[in-house]
Design an enzyme around this catalytic site. Structure first.
Site, mmCIF file in Angstrom:
data_model
loop_
_atom_site.group_PDB
_atom_site.id
_atom_site.type_symbol
_atom_site.label_atom_id
_atom_site.label_comp_id
_atom_site.label_asym_id
_atom_site.label_seq_id
_atom_site.Cartn_x
_atom_site.Cartn_y
_atom_site.Cartn_z
ATOM 1 N N ARG A 1 0.827 -5.214 -0.669
ATOM 2 C CA ARG A 1 -0.516 -4.794 -0.270
ATOM 3 C C ARG A 1 -1.448 -6.007 -0.261
ATOM 4 O O ARG A 1 -1.250 -6.978 -0.999
ATOM 5 C CB ARG A 1 -1.057 -3.738 -1.236
ATOM 6 C CG ARG A 1 -0.181 -2.487 -1.358
ATOM 7 C CD ARG A 1 -0.713 -1.562 -2.442
ATOM 8 N NE ARG A 1 0.086 -0.348 -2.578
ATOM 9 C CZ ARG A 1 1.121 -0.213 -3.406
ATOM 10 N NH1 ARG A 1 1.469 -1.240 -4.181
ATOM 11 N NH2 ARG A 1 1.790 0.914 -3.472
ATOM 12 N N HIS B 1 -2.192 -4.178 6.475
ATOM 13 C CA HIS B 1 -1.318 -3.018 6.303
ATOM 14 C C HIS B 1 -0.324 -2.905 7.465
ATOM 15 O O HIS B 1 0.768 -2.374 7.298
ATOM 16 C CB HIS B 1 -2.137 -1.741 6.166
ATOM 17 C CG HIS B 1 -1.631 -0.828 5.097
ATOM 18 N ND1 HIS B 1 -1.583 -1.192 3.763
ATOM 19 C CD2 HIS B 1 -1.118 0.427 5.164
ATOM 20 C CE1 HIS B 1 -1.075 -0.188 3.059
ATOM 21 N NE2 HIS B 1 -0.785 0.796 3.883
ATOM 22 N N HIS C 1 6.189 1.737 -4.093
ATOM 23 C CA HIS C 1 5.819 3.149 -4.012
ATOM 24 C C HIS C 1 6.329 3.884 -5.244
ATOM 25 O O HIS C 1 7.482 3.731 -5.638
ATOM 26 C CB HIS C 1 6.443 3.805 -2.772
ATOM 27 C CG HIS C 1 5.796 3.394 -1.493
ATOM 28 N ND1 HIS C 1 6.432 3.454 -0.273
ATOM 29 C CD2 HIS C 1 4.547 2.899 -1.232
ATOM 30 C CE1 HIS C 1 5.619 3.035 0.673
ATOM 31 N NE2 HIS C 1 4.476 2.690 0.124
ATOM 32 N N TYR D 1 8.495 5.706 6.880
ATOM 33 C CA TYR D 1 9.058 4.627 7.676
ATOM 34 C C TYR D 1 10.379 5.035 8.320
ATOM 35 O O TYR D 1 10.750 4.486 9.347
ATOM 36 C CB TYR D 1 9.249 3.384 6.807
ATOM 37 C CG TYR D 1 7.945 2.880 6.257
ATOM 38 C CD1 TYR D 1 7.035 2.239 7.078
ATOM 39 C CD2 TYR D 1 7.594 3.080 4.927
ATOM 40 C CE1 TYR D 1 5.824 1.792 6.591
ATOM 41 C CE2 TYR D 1 6.381 2.645 4.431
ATOM 42 C CZ TYR D 1 5.496 2.005 5.266
ATOM 43 O OH TYR D 1 4.290 1.583 4.786
#
Length: 331
Positions: free
Chosen positions: A170, A277, A303, A312
């Site tokens: 991130r 992102h 995550h 994804y």
């Protein structure tokens, strides 16, 4: 959004935010979003159409029907389902906390439900587009050799782009990196993610090389701008330790990183993808397309839930379906 009209509501929200920050270790983005959501709820409950006693804190008086009315009003206004779901989470978190704290005897949010958000398919870049992004960054490095400051900024941007794509971290994690978080010999970087969870992420040879060149040739130039100071350019933490520095010599902030990535992606001219992102989405999708298993991608991205990573797989399946449709004679 301004503070709720009733001081007790503002106090309740502030106490809940402190709980999120110091006990739950929630990210700044999370507690700021939840605070705004609860202010919105308090304002709705205290409105003239609510029938709430204006002499009492609106959050103390709310019942199930009040909360359902709040959700219905937001849905009628066309608010996205994802925003509705987040606001529902904020309300559930608050009322559960209020009951545990003895501020309420009940939790009116227990029977509250909202439509599950449809996972949005993130914009991703093709491998060729990523190569053009890096090529443009390399050309800028070459073109600025005669200007030490601009050359340092070009080296920084090239290293930042390589790191974001190589690791999928991130932008807030990239901003918070310190020099000591990089293990160049093992080609891994130590990342502090959401909830103060630490993880180790591998990176490839190009990213490791770009980071080492930046640290050796570029960073010292910018560091001299505020040598020995604790100045920052929009991020927490001392400059002396920061991996990435801003133009003024302070730790490079999230907003600066977004601006640099936005400009670079816009320069490609053939993608709607924008922001750091997009590079995170692209890294995850390319990992899956290359055969990485979902659990490994979950670990790399940091995550907490595998369901978050599964979006994804939808991207990859859609791309597979489109390639099949274009290539197969009987598609």
């Amino acid at each position: 959004m301004p503070e709720p009209s009733h001081p007790a509501d503002a106090a309740r929200i502030e106490a809940f935010v402190e709980h999120l920050r110091h006990e739950r270790h929630s990210s700044e983005h999370t507690w700021r979003s939840y605070a705004a959501d609860l202010r919105h709820l308090a304002d709705h409950l205290a409105g003239p159409a609510s029938g709430t006693n204006c002499d009492a804190a609106a959050l103390d008086m709310a019942d199930l029907e009040d909360l359902r009315g709040w959700l219905a009003a937001m849905a009628a206004s066309g608010l996205a389902r994802g925003t509705l779901t987040r606001r529902l989470s904020a309300a559930r978190g608050y009322f559960g906390w209020a009951r545990r704290q003895g501020l309420r005897e009940d939790d009116p949010s227990l029977r509250l439900s909202a439509p599950a958000p449809k996972p949005a398919l993130p914009a991703v870049l093709q491998p060729g587009q990523m190569e053009r992004l890096f090529q443009t960054a390399r050309h800028r490095v070459e073109d600025t050799v005669d200007d030490p400051r601009q050359h340092a900024l070009a080296l920084r941007d090239a290293a930042l782009f390589e790191l974001l794509y190589a690791t999928g971290i991130r932008v807030s994690e990239a901003s918070g990196l310190d020099v000591d978080d990089l293990d160049a010999e093992r080609r891994v970087v130590r990342v502090l993610g959401k909830g103060d969870r630490e993880r180790t992420v591998p990176l490839g040879v190009p990213a490791a090389h770009a980071l080492q060149v930046w640290l050796r040739l570029g960073r010292p130039v910018l560091a001299r701008a505020h040598e020995g100071s604790a100045h920052t350019d929009g991020a927490r933490g001392p400059t002396q330790a920061a991996m990435f520095l801003g133009a003024r010599g302070g730790r490079m902030g999230v907003r600066q990183m977004r601006e640099r990535v936005d400009r670079a992606l816009a320069g490609l001219g053939d993608t709607s993808a924008r922001g750091p992102h997009a590079l995170r989405h692209t890294a995850a999708t390319h990992l899956l397309d290359g055969g990485a298993d979902l659990r490994s991608v979950q670990e790399v991205l940091g995550h907490s839930s595998l369901r978050t990573t599964q979006v994804y797989t939808h991207v990859s399946i859609d791309r597979l379906r489109e390639g099949y449709r274009q290539a197969h004679p009987r598609a």
